[in-house]
Design a protein around this motif. Sequence first.
Motif, PDB file in Angstrom:
ATOM      1  N   PRO A  55      48.523  16.622  28.459  1.00 36.91           N
ATOM      2  CA  PRO A  55      47.234  16.341  27.824  1.00 36.91           C
ATOM      3  C   PRO A  55      46.239  15.616  28.726  1.00 36.91           C
ATOM      4  N   LYS A  56      46.725  15.018  29.834  1.00 40.91           N
ATOM      5  CA  LYS A  56      45.827  14.270  30.704  1.00 40.91           C
ATOM      6  C   LYS A  56      45.115  15.160  31.711  1.00 40.91           C
ATOM      7  N   ASN A  57      45.874  16.008  32.413  1.00 43.16           N
ATOM      8  CA  ASN A  57      45.244  16.811  33.461  1.00 43.16           C
ATOM      9  C   ASN A  57      45.074  18.282  33.092  1.00 43.16           C
ATOM     10  N   GLY A  58      45.562  18.676  31.915  1.00 42.61           N
ATOM     11  CA  GLY A  58      45.318  20.038  31.459  1.00 42.61           C
ATOM     12  C   GLY A  58      46.250  21.085  32.015  1.00 42.61           C
ATOM     13  N   VAL A  59      47.324  20.683  32.710  1.00 42.83           N
ATOM     14  CA  VAL A  59      48.289  21.656  33.220  1.00 42.83           C
ATOM     15  C   VAL A  59      49.059  22.260  32.052  1.00 42.83           C
ATOM     16  N   VAL A  60      49.202  23.583  32.050  1.00 43.15           N
ATOM     17  CA  VAL A  60      49.955  24.291  31.015  1.00 43.15           C
ATOM     18  C   VAL A  60      51.064  25.089  31.695  1.00 43.15           C
ATOM     19  N   LEU A  61      52.299  24.891  31.246  1.00 47.51           N
ATOM     20  CA  LEU A  61      53.454  25.599  31.789  1.00 47.51           C
ATOM     21  C   LEU A  61      54.084  26.453  30.692  1.00 47.51           C
ATOM     22  N   GLN A  62      54.346  27.706  31.032  1.00 48.62           N
ATOM     23  CA  GLN A  62      55.053  28.598  30.124  1.00 48.62           C
ATOM     24  C   GLN A  62      56.345  29.051  30.788  1.00 48.62           C
ATOM     25  N   GLY A  63      57.419  29.099  30.020  1.00 48.02           N
ATOM     26  CA  GLY A  63      58.699  29.535  30.540  1.00 48.02           C
ATOM     27  C   GLY A  63      59.657  29.777  29.402  1.00 48.02           C
ATOM     28  N   ASN A  64      60.918  29.988  29.725  1.00 47.31           N
ATOM     29  CA  ASN A  64      61.913  30.288  28.703  1.00 47.31           C
ATOM     30  C   ASN A  64      62.978  29.214  28.570  1.00 47.31           C
ATOM     31  N   GLU A  65      62.941  28.204  29.443  1.00 50.38           N
ATOM     32  CA  GLU A  65      63.858  27.073  29.342  1.00 50.38           C
ATOM     33  C   GLU A  65      63.128  25.799  29.734  1.00 50.38           C
ATOM     34  N   LEU A  66      63.428  24.717  29.030  1.00 43.19           N
ATOM     35  CA  LEU A  66      62.835  23.416  29.349  1.00 43.19           C
ATOM     36  C   LEU A  66      63.928  22.360  29.308  1.00 43.19           C
ATOM     37  N   GLU A  67      63.896  21.478  30.290  1.00 46.30           N
ATOM     38  CA  GLU A  67      64.834  20.362  30.359  1.00 46.30           C
ATOM     39  C   GLU A  67      64.052  19.095  30.661  1.00 46.30           C
ATOM     40  N   TRP A  68      64.248  18.075  29.854  1.00 43.98           N
ATOM     41  CA  TRP A  68      63.553  16.801  30.028  1.00 43.98           C
ATOM     42  C   TRP A  68      64.568  15.716  30.319  1.00 43.98           C
ATOM     43  N   ILE A  90      58.323  31.308  35.242  1.00 49.47           N
ATOM     44  CA  ILE A  90      57.308  30.289  34.998  1.00 49.47           C
ATOM     45  C   ILE A  90      55.912  30.863  35.198  1.00 49.47           C
ATOM     46  N   ASN A  91      55.008  30.453  34.324  1.00 52.52           N
ATOM     47  CA  ASN A  91      53.588  30.753  34.475  1.00 52.52           C
ATOM     48  C   ASN A  91      52.830  29.451  34.247  1.00 52.52           C
ATOM     49  N   GLY A  92      52.189  28.951  35.303  1.00 54.77           N
ATOM     50  CA  GLY A  92      51.448  27.697  35.197  1.00 54.77           C
ATOM     51  C   GLY A  92      49.961  27.931  35.361  1.00 54.77           C
ATOM     52  N   THR A  93      49.163  27.289  34.536  1.00 55.85           N
ATOM     53  CA  THR A  93      47.708  27.446  34.612  1.00 55.85           C
ATOM     54  C   THR A  93      47.027  26.078  34.614  1.00 55.85           C
ATOM     55  N   HIS A  94      45.903  26.029  35.310  1.00 54.26           N
ATOM     56  CA  HIS A  94      45.092  24.825  35.431  1.00 54.26           C
ATOM     57  C   HIS A  94      43.709  25.275  35.869  1.00 54.26           C
ATOM     58  N   LYS A  95      42.708  24.417  35.739  1.00 51.69           N
ATOM     59  CA  LYS A  95      41.356  24.792  36.141  1.00 51.69           C
ATOM     60  C   LYS A  95      41.255  25.074  37.634  1.00 51.69           C
ATOM     61  N   GLN A  96      42.169  24.529  38.432  1.00 53.29           N
ATOM     62  CA  GLN A  96      42.155  24.753  39.871  1.00 53.29           C
ATOM     63  C   GLN A  96      43.137  25.820  40.338  1.00 53.29           C
ATOM     64  N   LEU A  97      44.197  26.049  39.554  1.00 50.83           N
ATOM     65  CA  LEU A  97      45.306  26.836  40.085  1.00 50.83           C
ATOM     66  C   LEU A  97      45.990  27.615  38.970  1.00 50.83           C
ATOM     67  N   GLN A  98      46.467  28.807  39.339  1.00 53.64           N
ATOM     68  CA  GLN A  98      47.347  29.602  38.492  1.00 53.64           C
ATOM     69  C   GLN A  98      48.548  29.994  39.348  1.00 53.64           C
ATOM     70  N   ALA A  99      49.753  29.837  38.805  1.00 54.42           N
ATOM     71  CA  ALA A  99      50.942  30.078  39.616  1.00 54.42           C
ATOM     72  C   ALA A  99      52.045  30.690  38.774  1.00 54.42           C
ATOM     73  N   ALA A 152      50.732  31.713  44.016  1.00 52.44           N
ATOM     74  CA  ALA A 152      49.746  30.759  43.510  1.00 52.44           C
ATOM     75  C   ALA A 152      48.340  31.241  43.861  1.00 52.44           C
ATOM     76  N   ASN A 153      47.459  31.216  42.881  1.00 48.64           N
ATOM     77  CA  ASN A 153      46.072  31.628  43.078  1.00 48.64           C
ATOM     78  C   ASN A 153      45.150  30.441  42.795  1.00 48.64           C
ATOM     79  N   SER A 154      44.443  29.993  43.821  1.00 47.37           N
ATOM     80  CA  SER A 154      43.448  28.934  43.623  1.00 47.37           C
ATOM     81  C   SER A 154      42.111  29.589  43.304  1.00 47.37           C
ATOM     82  N   LEU A 155      41.340  28.934  42.449  1.00 46.03           N
ATOM     83  CA  LEU A 155      40.074  29.497  42.009  1.00 46.03           C
ATOM     84  C   LEU A 155      38.927  29.144  42.943  1.00 46.03           C
ATOM     85  N   ASP A 156      38.978  27.955  43.543  1.00 40.88           N
ATOM     86  CA  ASP A 156      37.931  27.537  44.474  1.00 40.88           C
ATOM     87  C   ASP A 156      38.568  26.631  45.524  1.00 40.88           C
TER      88      ASP A 156
END
Length: 385
Positions: free
Chosen positions: A124-137, A150-159, A181-185
């Motif tokens: 919630p702080k930096n807006g990073v969103v991670l999608q996957g099929n397993e999570l371990e905390w 894994i699919n990660g998205t952010h205003k600066q990066l998609q990976a 990884a794809n950077s937008l700018d």
Amino acid sequence: MRLNKIKWTYLFLTTLLIIGLTACVGKLPANNQQNNSDPSKRDSSLTFFDVTLEQADEVGRPVWRVKAKQAQYTKEKEIGEALSPYGELYQDGQIVYQVKAEKADITQDGKQLFLKGKILATDPKNGVVLQGNELEWRPNEDLLIVRNKINGTHKQLQATAQEAKVKTREQRMDFSGGVVANSLDPQMQMRTEHLIWQIKEEKLIGDCPMQFDRYKNNQITDRGRGDSAEVNLKTKIATVNKNSQIDLLDPPVQIVSQSMNWNMNTETVKTNSPIRIFQRVDKLTVTANQGEMRIPQKTAYLRGNVNAVGQRRQTLNSQKLTWYLDRKLVEAQGNVVYKQVDPALTFNGDTAVGNLETENIVVRGGNSGDRVVTEIIPEEPRARN
């Protein structure tokens, strides 16, 4: 069966009390109901509704809290399948990630939380969103792991990758396994097996071989690779190390060095290490101790032990060389030596200017009054029959 909150520490005891007192009736799967006559085949499973599962640290601060519309409890697996789970992961009493899924298998041992299913985790702080099929905390290790496509998205990066490890306090993310990884700018794509993303510092660090594609208006303009690299998303400068190579489409040249700084803003490539530039069309190669390529101006500046070689083995040596690639013009300074093979000629002077491809070079002696030295090497007489 409705239960507002389940404390992990008392979950098993609570379940026994529920069964003994029959305060609420848990659903049993159909196959279990059919086997009630055989105690050995009974499954000690219960289905809870509107469940809250939570775990606290040694000082009472939450480390995770998971809510589900429905969750199945078994003695063997503790909590099993949960429908529409929503979770909050905590570090130092603060929410570091919010997790949700349509359906997930939940497992915990008091120190670690596991979710399996279509996972969506959001910082919630930096807006990073991670999608996957397993999570371990693992809160004691300050480590969140998301695995399996894994699919990660952010205003600066998609990976995309096979796994992402997040150190929440450091705001560091490690992608591994087929990373793209794809950077937008700047608009760039990076491909490697391991990529470190320092989110707060806005840096990408590759510590193994990496390939780059640079885009402009969604078209590839430059390509690069190196054994390691660092990309500063704030300054838009990529530092490519160890066997670094950059291939430009316009002008059509290949640049090779041990280390190069690639500035996306100014579109320049610069190195203080030995450099080799190869012009693919005219097959002209220039080496030097250091150099700079200004891409929009299509101009290269070489310094120190410059050696230019044409496809007919004509050479131009100097201490400095400015190469205007679009005009096919070179300007050399300092201890100039020009040689060509056919006819065999050698020119020495202080400066030189001309077209090395067509062997049209003018060598001058400079302002000191030094005279240009021209050496004509005659062909050896042919042997008579």
